[in-house]
Design an enzyme around this catalytic site. Sequence first.
Site, PDB file in Angstrom:
ATOM      1  N   ARG A  32      -3.345   5.449   6.160  1.00  0.00           N
ATOM      2  CA  ARG A  32      -2.699   4.745   7.274  1.00  0.00           C
ATOM      3  C   ARG A  32      -2.056   5.710   8.283  1.00  0.00           C
ATOM      4  NH1 ARG A  32      -1.374  -0.822   6.658  1.00  0.00           N
ATOM      5  NH2 ARG A  32      -3.081  -1.762   5.527  1.00  0.00           N
ATOM      6  N   ARG A  36       1.833   2.216  12.980  1.00  0.00           N
ATOM      7  CA  ARG A  36       3.073   1.853  13.669  1.00  0.00           C
ATOM      8  C   ARG A  36       4.195   2.871  13.612  1.00  0.00           C
ATOM      9  NH1 ARG A  36       3.058  -3.855  10.827  1.00  0.00           N
ATOM     10  NH2 ARG A  36       2.190  -2.402   9.325  1.00  0.00           N
ATOM     11  N   ARG A  45      -0.974  -0.291  21.137  1.00  0.00           N
ATOM     12  CA  ARG A  45      -1.036  -1.571  20.412  1.00  0.00           C
ATOM     13  C   ARG A  45      -0.463  -2.711  21.261  1.00  0.00           C
ATOM     14  NH1 ARG A  45      -1.837  -5.519  18.489  1.00  0.00           N
ATOM     15  NH2 ARG A  45      -1.438  -6.426  16.451  1.00  0.00           N
ATOM     16  N   ASP A  82     -10.355  -1.858   9.722  1.00  0.00           N
ATOM     17  CA  ASP A  82      -9.677  -2.537   8.607  1.00  0.00           C
ATOM     18  C   ASP A  82     -10.719  -2.968   7.583  1.00  0.00           C
ATOM     19  OD1 ASP A  82      -6.777  -3.587   8.019  1.00  0.00           O
ATOM     20  OD2 ASP A  82      -8.164  -5.078   7.247  1.00  0.00           O
ATOM     21  N   TYR A 158      -8.359 -11.317  -0.666  1.00  0.00           N
ATOM     22  CA  TYR A 158      -7.925 -11.883   0.627  1.00  0.00           C
ATOM     23  C   TYR A 158      -8.813 -13.054   1.040  1.00  0.00           C
ATOM     24  CZ  TYR A 158      -4.892  -7.818   1.083  1.00  0.00           C
ATOM     25  OH  TYR A 158      -3.917  -6.875   0.863  1.00  0.00           O
TER      26      TYR A 158
HETATM   27  O1  CP3 Z   1      -5.634   4.648   7.428  1.00  0.00           O
HETATM   28  C1  CP3 Z   1      -5.810   4.518   8.670  1.00  0.00           C
HETATM   29  O2  CP3 Z   1      -5.082   5.044   9.530  1.00  0.00           O
HETATM   30  C2  CP3 Z   1      -7.037   3.746   9.115  1.00  0.00           C
HETATM   31  C3  CP3 Z   1      -6.859   2.361   9.353  1.00  0.00           C
HETATM   32  C4  CP3 Z   1      -6.652   1.343   8.232  1.00  0.00           C
HETATM   33  C5  CP3 Z   1      -5.965   0.127   8.486  1.00  0.00           C
HETATM   34  N1  CP3 Z   1      -6.097  -0.657   7.380  1.00  0.00           N
HETATM   35  C6  CP3 Z   1      -5.308  -0.223   9.746  1.00  0.00           C
HETATM   36  C7  CP3 Z   1      -4.301  -1.313   9.764  1.00  0.00           C
HETATM   37  C8  CP3 Z   1      -7.115   1.296   6.909  1.00  0.00           C
HETATM   38  C9  CP3 Z   1      -7.856   2.361   6.108  1.00  0.00           C
HETATM   39  C10 CP3 Z   1      -6.765   0.023   6.395  1.00  0.00           C
HETATM   40  C11 CP3 Z   1      -7.142  -0.423   5.035  1.00  0.00           C
HETATM   41  C12 CP3 Z   1      -6.613  -1.704   4.523  1.00  0.00           C
HETATM   42  N2  CP3 Z   1      -6.404  -2.865   5.208  1.00  0.00           N
HETATM   43  C13 CP3 Z   1      -6.308  -1.953   3.159  1.00  0.00           C
HETATM   44  C14 CP3 Z   1      -6.500  -0.966   2.014  1.00  0.00           C
HETATM   45  C15 CP3 Z   1      -5.507   0.123   2.005  1.00  0.00           C
HETATM   46  C16 CP3 Z   1      -4.059  -0.292   1.773  1.00  0.00           C
HETATM   47  O3  CP3 Z   1      -3.237   0.042   2.633  1.00  0.00           O
HETATM   48  O4  CP3 Z   1      -3.796  -0.927   0.752  1.00  0.00           O
HETATM   49  C17 CP3 Z   1      -5.850  -3.269   3.069  1.00  0.00           C
HETATM   50  C18 CP3 Z   1      -5.388  -3.975   1.805  1.00  0.00           C
HETATM   51  C19 CP3 Z   1      -5.932  -3.849   4.369  1.00  0.00           C
HETATM   52  C20 CP3 Z   1      -5.629  -5.257   4.767  1.00  0.00           C
HETATM   53  C21 CP3 Z   1      -4.502  -5.295   5.727  1.00  0.00           C
HETATM   54  N3  CP3 Z   1      -4.588  -4.890   7.045  1.00  0.00           N
HETATM   55  C22 CP3 Z   1      -3.189  -5.768   5.493  1.00  0.00           C
HETATM   56  C23 CP3 Z   1      -2.663  -6.294   4.178  1.00  0.00           C
HETATM   57  C24 CP3 Z   1      -2.495  -5.627   6.705  1.00  0.00           C
HETATM   58  C25 CP3 Z   1      -1.084  -6.082   6.997  1.00  0.00           C
HETATM   59  C26 CP3 Z   1      -0.084  -5.140   6.462  1.00  0.00           C
HETATM   60  C27 CP3 Z   1       0.385  -4.214   7.547  1.00  0.00           C
HETATM   61  O5  CP3 Z   1       0.487  -3.015   7.279  1.00  0.00           O
HETATM   62  O6  CP3 Z   1       0.620  -4.710   8.645  1.00  0.00           O
HETATM   63  C28 CP3 Z   1      -3.379  -5.046   7.650  1.00  0.00           C
HETATM   64  C29 CP3 Z   1      -3.084  -4.702   9.070  1.00  0.00           C
HETATM   65  C30 CP3 Z   1      -3.295  -3.301   9.493  1.00  0.00           C
HETATM   66  N4  CP3 Z   1      -4.390  -2.535   9.170  1.00  0.00           N
HETATM   67  C31 CP3 Z   1      -2.454  -2.536  10.347  1.00  0.00           C
HETATM   68  C32 CP3 Z   1      -3.078  -1.293  10.522  1.00  0.00           C
HETATM   69  C33 CP3 Z   1      -2.599  -0.146  11.376  1.00  0.00           C
HETATM   70  C34 CP3 Z   1      -1.163  -3.022  10.975  1.00  0.00           C
HETATM   71  C35 CP3 Z   1      -1.457  -4.021  12.070  1.00  0.00           C
HETATM   72  C36 CP3 Z   1      -0.839  -3.686  13.412  1.00  0.00           C
HETATM   73  O7  CP3 Z   1      -0.697  -2.519  13.781  1.00  0.00           O
HETATM   74  O8  CP3 Z   1      -0.536  -4.648  14.120  1.00  0.00           O
END
Ligand code: CP3
Length: 352
Positions: A32, A36, A45, A82, A158
């Site tokens: 990640r 943010r 964003r 994602d 999910y």
């Molecule tokens: O790692 C990186 O920088 C690359 C981008 C990346 C994102 N999601 C961007 C994201 C990666 C590799 C993921 C993987 C992901 N997504 C996983 C597996 C890894 C982990 O962290 O467990 C999972 C379970 C998801 C599903 C997901 N996406 C959830 C549960 C959420 C909400 C939680 C949160 O952090 O907000 C997301 C949203 C998400 N994916 C964001 C980002 C940057 C935040 C959304 C935003 O910026 O508005």
Amino acid sequence: MEFRLSQSPAVKPFMEVLSGRRQPVPPAWMMRQAGRYLPEYRELRATAGSFLDLCFNPEWAAEVTLQPIRRFGFDAAIIFSDILVIPHALGRSVRFEVGEGPRLEPLDTPEKIATLATAANFTKLEPVYEALRRVRAELDPKIALIGFCGAPWTVATYMVAGQGTPDQGPARMFAYREPDAFTKIIDVLVENSIEYLLGQLSAGADALQIFDTWAGILPPREFQRWSVEPTRRIVEGVRAKAPHAKIIGFPRGAGAQLPLYVGRTGVDGVSIDWAAEPSLIRERVQSHVAVQGNLDPLALIAGGTALDRAVDDALANYADGRYIFNLGHGIQPETPIAHVEQMLKRVREYKG
Ligand code: CP3
């Protein structure tokens, strides 16, 4: 005519480790790492519309992927996307609610699952491939580019529940009650993930990571059936067309089952969470594959001597072998940037 020596392809320390060659200073990146906690991410964003609009705009997605590379010079960039883009390409509705996480239409009866598409619409994922091509073109050749997907089990949790839940109870219950219907979801995800990962390799990814965030919540029998076996099939399917593909698995929370996961899936590396037991990892995991991890993201928020100690522990535990420095899970939004700098400085000063 100008004569030019052909240049040897740059050595990427991250790829060296995945190929079994320990590096004196471990390569480093963070799960990640685009997100943010970075002001430049928050700024883009805010103008991008929805989260999926950001993921599917190649110019923005490439920019966000590169932001942490410019700021910190990590050894790997991970494409900004994602794991839930696969359900989206399968025609499921996927939304991200601000502050609440993903929302999908629940796929929680055998009748609904009978209507699930078997093939994703890959034109919907073309922007991800285009973002990879753009990043590849701009990235320093010494820095690796990582493509990724979610493991079928985690993506299915999910899809079944329609959202994240504390214990993934809806998917666990559904897999016990309706194993045939659940198998269909897993099979569809296996096949489409293989194609998606191969597409990412063609678009310029050097390596792939399979995120199984919810692997550790399963009992051993279910872990083998729903986490290990589908991941093994993905690794096999990718290698059938790309024999040299380098693949990292992240079965979060797998604990004492990590040796089995590594042995059965055939991954080249495994990402470990912060609760992993060091001697088990060294003796039964790192002896076979590369290890990536595993700083507690809360130690990174805490900073100070707690952070220094956590970095030193990770290095002392794993840097003698093939090792990629990372966190044990994603960086959290409230993490101070100065703490990321402190962490990286300490890793790069490592003398091993
Ligand atoms: O790692 C990186 O920088 C690359 C981008 C990346 C994102 N999601 C961007 C994201 C990666 C590799 C993921 C993987 C992901 N997504 C996983 C597996 C890894 C982990 O962290 O467990 C999972 C379970 C998801 C599903 C997901 N996406 C959830 C549960 C959420 C909400 C939680 C949160 O952090 O907000 C997301 C949203 C998400 N994916 C964001 C980002 C940057 C935040 C959304 C935003 O910026 O508005």
